[in-house]
Design a protein around this motif. Sequence first.
Motif: not given
Length: 138
Positions: A11, A22, A25-26, A29, A42-44, A61, A63
Motif C-alpha cells: 500500500t 493511485e 501505486t500504478r 506496479h 491490484f487488490h480488489d 488502492v 497491490l
Amino acid sequence: MRDGGSPWTLTVPAGGDTLRQERLTRDLHDSLRRTDDLVVGFHDTAGATETGRKGTGVGEVALWAATTAAVARPASQILITLIKEWCAKERHRTVVVTVGDDSIEITGRPDAAQERLVREFQHRVTGDDGPEPDDGAA
C-alpha cells in the motif's frame, strides 16, 4: 510469499489524496512487474475485507505481490530491494508492506533503525532466524 503462503500486500499511503495514491501505486506496479519470478496485481478493494484481517480502507488502492520462484527468501530480498529503490526515487515515498498480520513501512530515506526493522520483518515473514551464508562452505 513463503512456500505458497499468502501474497504480500503493498500500500502506498498518500495522506488521503486518492488520485496521488493511485498514480504512485500504478508507478510501483509498473516498476515491480518487470521483474522475473515476481507476479504483481491490484487488490480488489470493492469487496469488504474479512473480519479481523488487515486490509485497505475504502477508496485505497493496493497491490499484491507473489513470487514464482521456489525459494522465498531470495525473492523476498528482491522485492524489498525493489521497493526500497522505488521509494528512494523521491524521499517522501512510502510503501507499507503487509504479510498476514505483520507489516513494515519502507520510506524513501531510511535511517539505520528502519533498515534494521526491515531486516527483522523480512526474517519474520520468511521464517528465517538470521542471516546464513549462501554457500555451504565450512
